[in-house]
Write a protein that holds these residues in place. Structure first.
Motif, PDB file in Angstrom:
ATOM      1  N   SER A 136      26.276  46.694  39.999  1.00 33.95           N
ATOM      2  CA  SER A 136      26.347  45.152  39.964  1.00 33.95           C
ATOM      3  C   SER A 136      27.685  44.643  39.328  1.00 33.95           C
ATOM      4  N   ASP A 137      27.987  43.417  40.014  1.00 34.60           N
ATOM      5  CA  ASP A 137      29.284  42.741  39.436  1.00 34.60           C
ATOM      6  C   ASP A 137      28.873  42.523  37.973  1.00 34.60           C
ATOM      7  N   GLY A 138      29.786  42.353  37.088  1.00 36.27           N
ATOM      8  CA  GLY A 138      31.351  42.471  37.420  1.00 36.27           C
ATOM      9  C   GLY A 138      32.140  41.326  37.575  1.00 36.27           C
ATOM     10  N   VAL A 155      27.380  41.026  33.373  1.00 37.88           N
ATOM     11  CA  VAL A 155      26.728  41.857  34.269  1.00 37.88           C
ATOM     12  C   VAL A 155      25.354  41.185  35.119  1.00 37.88           C
ATOM     13  N   ARG A 156      25.665  40.825  36.364  1.00 39.33           N
ATOM     14  CA  ARG A 156      24.649  39.742  36.748  1.00 39.33           C
ATOM     15  C   ARG A 156      23.432  40.544  36.972  1.00 39.33           C
ATOM     16  N   GLY A 157      23.372  42.026  37.374  1.00 44.12           N
ATOM     17  CA  GLY A 157      21.906  42.337  37.939  1.00 44.12           C
ATOM     18  C   GLY A 157      21.613  42.323  39.191  1.00 44.12           C
ATOM     19  N   LEU A 192      29.152  49.468  36.807  1.00 36.70           N
ATOM     20  CA  LEU A 192      29.466  47.838  36.965  1.00 36.70           C
ATOM     21  C   LEU A 192      30.520  48.131  38.035  1.00 36.70           C
ATOM     22  N   LEU A 193      30.734  46.939  38.914  1.00 34.77           N
ATOM     23  CA  LEU A 193      31.591  46.826  39.983  1.00 34.77           C
ATOM     24  C   LEU A 193      32.811  46.043  39.371  1.00 34.77           C
ATOM     25  N   ALA A 194      33.550  46.694  38.399  1.00 31.89           N
ATOM     26  CA  ALA A 194      34.509  45.988  37.993  1.00 31.89           C
ATOM     27  C   ALA A 194      35.502  47.280  37.167  1.00 31.89           C
ATOM     28  N   GLY A 205      42.940  33.446  45.515  1.00 36.98           N
ATOM     29  CA  GLY A 205      41.949  32.899  45.106  1.00 36.98           C
ATOM     30  C   GLY A 205      41.239  33.487  43.904  1.00 36.98           C
ATOM     31  N   ARG A 206      41.349  34.799  43.747  1.00 36.06           N
ATOM     32  CA  ARG A 206      40.679  35.554  42.831  1.00 36.06           C
ATOM     33  C   ARG A 206      41.790  35.963  41.625  1.00 36.06           C
ATOM     34  N   HIS A 207      42.795  35.147  41.807  1.00 37.11           N
ATOM     35  CA  HIS A 207      43.633  35.491  40.608  1.00 37.11           C
ATOM     36  C   HIS A 207      42.956  35.282  39.188  1.00 37.11           C
ATOM     37  N   VAL A 231      36.780  50.684  39.682  1.00 33.41           N
ATOM     38  CA  VAL A 231      37.882  49.919  39.430  1.00 33.41           C
ATOM     39  C   VAL A 231      38.398  49.582  40.823  1.00 33.41           C
ATOM     40  N   LYS A 232      38.676  48.029  41.113  1.00 28.61           N
ATOM     41  CA  LYS A 232      38.636  47.370  42.331  1.00 28.61           C
ATOM     42  C   LYS A 232      39.789  46.634  42.452  1.00 28.61           C
ATOM     43  N   HIS A 233      40.226  46.264  43.697  1.00 26.22           N
ATOM     44  CA  HIS A 233      40.176  46.842  45.006  1.00 26.22           C
ATOM     45  C   HIS A 233      40.989  47.529  45.491  1.00 26.22           C
ATOM     46  N   PHE A 234      40.834  48.852  45.407  1.00 23.99           N
ATOM     47  CA  PHE A 234      41.837  49.622  45.803  1.00 23.99           C
ATOM     48  C   PHE A 234      42.426  49.708  47.423  1.00 23.99           C
ATOM     49  N   ILE A 280      35.735  53.949  41.832  1.00 25.99           N
ATOM     50  CA  ILE A 280      36.660  53.036  42.389  1.00 25.99           C
ATOM     51  C   ILE A 280      36.284  52.486  43.737  1.00 25.99           C
ATOM     52  N   MET A 281      36.688  51.290  43.983  1.00 27.67           N
ATOM     53  CA  MET A 281      35.997  50.525  44.976  1.00 27.67           C
ATOM     54  C   MET A 281      37.274  50.636  46.238  1.00 27.67           C
ATOM     55  N   ALA A 282      36.863  51.024  47.431  1.00 21.02           N
ATOM     56  CA  ALA A 282      38.039  50.770  48.548  1.00 21.02           C
ATOM     57  C   ALA A 282      38.183  49.270  48.795  1.00 21.02           C
ATOM     58  N   ALA A 283      39.279  48.774  49.036  1.00 16.86           N
ATOM     59  CA  ALA A 283      39.241  47.281  49.576  1.00 16.86           C
ATOM     60  C   ALA A 283      38.873  46.925  50.999  1.00 16.86           C
ATOM     61  N   TYR A 284      38.804  45.698  51.224  1.00 15.47           N
ATOM     62  CA  TYR A 284      38.523  45.329  52.468  1.00 15.47           C
ATOM     63  C   TYR A 284      39.786  45.476  53.579  1.00 15.47           C
ATOM     64  N   ASN A 285      41.046  45.118  52.940  1.00 12.67           N
ATOM     65  CA  ASN A 285      42.333  45.153  53.705  1.00 12.67           C
ATOM     66  C   ASN A 285      42.652  46.426  54.156  1.00 12.67           C
ATOM     67  N   ASP A 327      34.157  48.254  49.673  1.00 15.33           N
ATOM     68  CA  ASP A 327      33.688  46.785  49.183  1.00 15.33           C
ATOM     69  C   ASP A 327      32.730  46.554  49.937  1.00 15.33           C
ATOM     70  N   TRP A 328      32.015  45.605  49.807  1.00 13.62           N
ATOM     71  CA  TRP A 328      30.822  45.164  50.497  1.00 13.62           C
ATOM     72  C   TRP A 328      30.928  44.597  51.947  1.00 13.62           C
ATOM     73  N   MET A 329      30.442  45.612  52.735  1.00 13.48           N
ATOM     74  CA  MET A 329      30.556  45.525  54.220  1.00 13.48           C
ATOM     75  C   MET A 329      32.155  45.819  54.579  1.00 13.48           C
TER      76      MET A 329
HETATM   77  C1  BGC Z   1      33.755  41.515  46.669  1.00 18.97           C
HETATM   78  C2  BGC Z   1      33.559  42.621  45.371  1.00 18.97           C
HETATM   79  C3  BGC Z   1      32.205  42.731  44.933  1.00 18.97           C
HETATM   80  C4  BGC Z   1      31.214  43.060  46.068  1.00 18.97           C
HETATM   81  C5  BGC Z   1      29.829  42.833  45.695  1.00 18.97           C
HETATM   82  C6  BGC Z   1      32.588  41.676  47.488  1.00 18.97           C
HETATM   83  O1  BGC Z   1      32.851  40.516  48.499  1.00 18.97           O
HETATM   84  O2  BGC Z   1      34.979  41.662  47.181  1.00 18.97           O
HETATM   85  O3  BGC Z   1      34.524  42.554  44.323  1.00 18.97           O
HETATM   86  O4  BGC Z   1      31.719  43.817  43.965  1.00 18.97           O
HETATM   87  O5  BGC Z   1      31.341  41.709  46.915  1.00 18.97           O
HETATM   88  O6  BGC Z   1      29.223  41.567  45.323  1.00 18.97           O
END
Ligand code: BGC
Length: 822
Positions: free
Chosen positions: A48-50, A54-56, A102-104, A116-118, A149-152, A193-198, A229-231
């Motif tokens: 869960s994010d993070g 913790v949103r759940g 936790l996704l953080a 935007g996510r500064h 730990v994200k986003h790698f 670790i979360m792999a980034a989109y880019n 990362d998601w998708m």
């Molecule tokens: C975000 C991630 C997040 C994931 C799940 C993505 O769009 O970049 O930071 O953990 O969604 O909500």
């Protein structure tokens, strides 16, 4: 339990799984979890994010979470031990919600203030980011919950985030963008670790063999799991060979059946898949859902009983940065309080967190108005709106009493639900009882609205699909919001609300409201989600009149406190900022109030830098970030002097956007070039020779500090700094250590100086202390691109103890490596 015992249990479990079960384990079963495999005693792993709460697994205010201040705020405390305590609370929250991982934290860098996510990342400096991230990860994991730990890596902006190819030199990658990940992996041993989109330098991150397999696992010894990362995962073979262990979300992923087939077709060795399964089982063992292996942290050893309100309040006040305080305008204390005019939309509707996936739903928010009302004598406070930073419609909250009715295609009711704020956000299988995605055809959000004010009320929708909106018997809208080829699939969650029409209503008279929504069925979408909202805005007031009203209130008061803020349209996920201006008429408001009352204090409620063109005309400026659920209580503590504002800037605040040396966030032909190399943040400001509004590290607090001496040992491993509280009240100082090369090296271009360490100290007035700060070897090294290794740059350096990068107080010279550089 030792690593050896855990490894044995993992191997035993792995050996019992067939290819299909292994492949299935590596793909999400839904939005947030992996499948359970009862045959080996493995539970379903829930993520869960993070990062601030913790949103759940449910995206709704029905399932509230403690909301701590924004990551920028946590970094502004410059206190890894406080980050650790935040982690303890988050682990407690995660366990309460059945979350294992936790996704953080987000440890990308503040490369451009337009990002935007500064607000969701820590700092422009890799050392500070790594230190706060280390504290955070250690804290969460001490509670038996994993971190991701994200986003790698190099996910430092949002424009074209799914496809952008970031071109980053090896030196900048190592010295800046990888550095926080490296520090956290080595010091806190994250379990994920979360792999980034880019992409980075031509390879999409989920498939990046060099960075994931060689650097992260090989060089740094990372032994956790890597989740997409998601998708973000797009290629079965590329991803598994690139080191990606888990593809999220599900049920439609590139792993599962596709992965088993790739093994059967001989495209992937089964041993490669086994390695990924091992990583997931090791994580499962650590968080305690693999029966044969006890959890990494025994239940009795997990921090518990933490008071979320108290911690949110403490972090907030410790994070507030007092950047200006003319004539000791703050704190307002004792007889000086008198009458206070509180002004600003955000003073009443506090903006306590940033938007996007970082969003949680606190069960209460203490606004500045609430906090100051409670702290000031009765009758001392007036409130006026002054200016509304947003001309957009917002959640249908205040005055609405709504529920959702779910129907099938034949119009039969198949389920009902509450809808806090008129927002329907049902993801995966999180649907009302009795409802399935297949059967669900329409959702009607219906109930009553009792307006607070008479006049023209504005109504609208957010989301994709067919809508029919009826208010007080009037059809306000009947039409469809479609999905275009360029539409970000997260648009339904984070996109702009659309105004559909207005209805004139009377204060206090309840009217019927109905928003009938026909579900948009999108084929081949990995996440099944129902997400749309009813949005509303009250009668609009003339902006000049609002300002005039605030000026009147300010004139009649001893002190004016103006809270200015950004909006969810400015700081969120999925897009970058356009500029650094405060939205709406807020700058005009501050100027007008400051002209009417010399004791004007401005509180800046934003997660990242904004221009403050009036800053020289007001008595005090306090940056409060997104302060979390106890925003107003912490603000009252600090404004009235019960507590000191303890923060120091984690990133440079410019006078004007035009001055910022690195701003580019928009790719050109799909590429974003990090041309500036190692020069971001204060490193870039120094090189450009420009003066910002407030430099990195700046923050005043309520006392003064005298730096008396600095000593560095001959091996340049530790600095001893003596300082004294030279003011009249107890306070806390963040002692910052910068390293500056003396003389020019003809081989490498280096910044004028960089942060090498820091520590804080709390002292009574007149008291003296010696602070000992380690100087890491890395502080004297660069990444040597030809040797592809770290190299110490021999030579003379100044080691400076400072109050900010621009306010250096005492200096020692050291010689490193025995001989000066060329
Ligand atoms: C975000 C991630 C997040 C994931 C799940 C993505 O769009 O970049 O930071 O953990 O969604 O909500």
């Amino acid at each position: 339990m030792t690593d050896f015992e855990r490894a044995t249990a993992v191997e035993a479990a792995l050996s019992k799984l067939d290819l299909d079960a292994k492949a299935r384990l590596l793909g999400g079963q839904d939005m947030w979890s992996l499948p359970a495999l009862p045959e080996i005693g493995l539970g379903s792993l829930v993520m869960s994010d993070g990062p601030i709460g913790v949103r759940g697994v449910r995206w709704t205010a029905d399932d509230p979470s403690v909301a701590l201040p924004s990551p920028t705020a946590l970094a502004a405390t410059w206190d890894p031990s406080l980050a650790r305590r935040a982690g303890h609370l988050l682990a407690q929250e995660a366990r309460r919600k059945g979350v294992h991982v936790l996704l953080a934290p987000t440890v990308n860098l503040h490369r451009s203030p337009l990002g935007g996510r500064h607000f969701e990342a820590y700092s422009e400096d890799p050392l500070l980011t790594g230190a706060i991230g280390t504290g955070y990860v250690a804290g969460v994991q001490a509670g038996g919950v994993g971190t991701t730990v994200k986003h790698f890596v190099a996910n430092d902006a949002e424009t074209e985030r799914f496809t952008v190819n970031n071109i980053v030199g090896e030196r900048a990658l190592r010295e800046l963008y990888l550095a926080p990940f490296e520090a956290i992996v080595k010091n806190a041993h994250p379990w994920g670790i979360m792999a980034a989109y880019n992409s980075v330098n031509g390879h999409t991150m989920t498939e990046h063999r060099y960075l994931q397999n060689e650097v992260l696992r090989g060089e740094w010894g990372f032994d956790g799991y890597i989740v997409s990362d998601w998708m973000a995962a797009r290629d079965t073979v590329g991803d598994i060979l690139g080191g990606l262990d888990v593809a999220m979300p599900g049920p439609g992923t590139v792993y599962g059946e596709a992965l088993a087939a790739a093994v059967r077709d001989g495209l992937v060795e089964e041993s490669v898949l086994d390695e990924a399964v091992r990583n997931v089982l090791r994580l499962a063992a650590r968080v305690g859902i693999l029966d044969s292996a006890p959890a990494a942290v025994a239940e009795a050893d997990r921090p518990a009983g933490i008071d979320g309100d108290a911690l949110a309040r403490e972090i907030a006040r410790r994070s507030f940065v007092l950047v200006r305080n003319e004539g000791a305008a703050l704190p307002l204390g004792g007889d000086r309080i008198g009458k206070v005019a509180l002004i600003g939309t955000a003073a009443r509707e506090a903006r306590v967190l940033g938007g996007g996936s970082a969003q949680v739903f606190p069960d209460h928010v203490t606004s500045p108005l609430d906090g100051l009302t409670a702290a000031l004598p009765q009758g001392a406070l007036t409130y006026s709106v002054g200016a509304d930073p947003s001309d957009e419609l917002a959640a249908a909250g205040e005055g609405f009493d709504l529920r959702a009715i779910c129907r099938d295609a034949g119009g039969q009711v198949i389920g009902t639900s509450t809808v806090p704020g008129g927002q329907v956000q049902w993801m995966g299988n999180d649907l009302p009882d009795g409802v399935t995605h297949d059967a669900l055809f329409s959702v009607e959000v219906t109930g009553t609205f009792t307006p607070r004010e008479s006049g023209a009320h504005h109504f609208g929708t957010r989301g994709l699909g067919g809508f029919r909106l009826v208010v007080d018997g009037q059809v306000v809208y009947d039409g469809e919001q479609g999905m275009g080829p360029e539409t970000d699939p997260f648009e339904a969650f984070f996109g702009a609300p659309v105004e559909r029409g207005q209805v004139t209503l009377e204060a206090g008279r309840a009217v019927e409201v109905s928003l009938f929504y026909v579900v948009l069925k999108i084929e081949d979408i990995p996440i099944k989600a129902i997400a749309f909202s009813l949005v509303h805005g009250g009668p609009r007031r003339d902006p000049d009149e609002l300002i005039a009203e605030a000026v009147e209130a300010a004139r009649a008061a001893d002190t004016a406190i103006v809270v200015v803020a950004t909006t969810e349209r400015v700081e969120s996920e999925g897009f970058d900022r356009q500029d650094l201006r405060l939205p709406g008429r807020q700058d005009d408001l501050v100027r007008a109030v400051a002209a009417a009352n010399p004791n004007t204090v401005v509180v800046v409620n934003s997660g990242s830098p904004v221009e403050l063109p009036w800053r020289g005309d007001v008595a005090a400026v306090l940056l409060s970030w997104f302060p979390g659920q106890e925003a107003g209580a912490a603000l009252a503590d600090v404004l009235l002097g019960a507590e000191e504002p303890g923060g120091r800037l984690p990133s440079t605040w410019p006078v004007a956007f035009e001055d910022v040396p690195v701003t580019q966030v928009t790719p050109v032909n799909g590429e974003l070039s990090y041309d500036e190399g190692v020069f971001i943040g204060y490193r870039a400001w120094d090189r450009a020779g420009r003066t910002p509004a407030y430099p990195f590290g700046h923050g005043l607090g309520y006392t003064d500090w005298a730096y008396e001496s600095i000593d560095v040992d001959p091996a340049a491993t530790t600095a001893r700094v003596r300082l004294r509280n030279a003011g009249s009240r107890r306070g806390r100082e963040v002692v910052q250590l910068y390293v500056a090369p003396l003389g020019l090296s003809d081989t490498v271009e280096r910044p004028a100086r960089w942060l090498a360490g820091f520590a804080s100290v709390e002292l009574d007035p007149g008291a003296t202390a010696e602070v000992v700060i380690d100087l890491p070897r890395r502080a004297f090294q660069i990444w040597d691109e030809s040797a592809r290794d770290w190299a110490t740059v021999a030579g003379d350096y100044a080691v400076e103890a400072a109050r900010s990068v621009a306010d250096r107080r005492v200096t020692a010279a050291v010689r490193v490596g025995g001989r000066p550089s060329a």
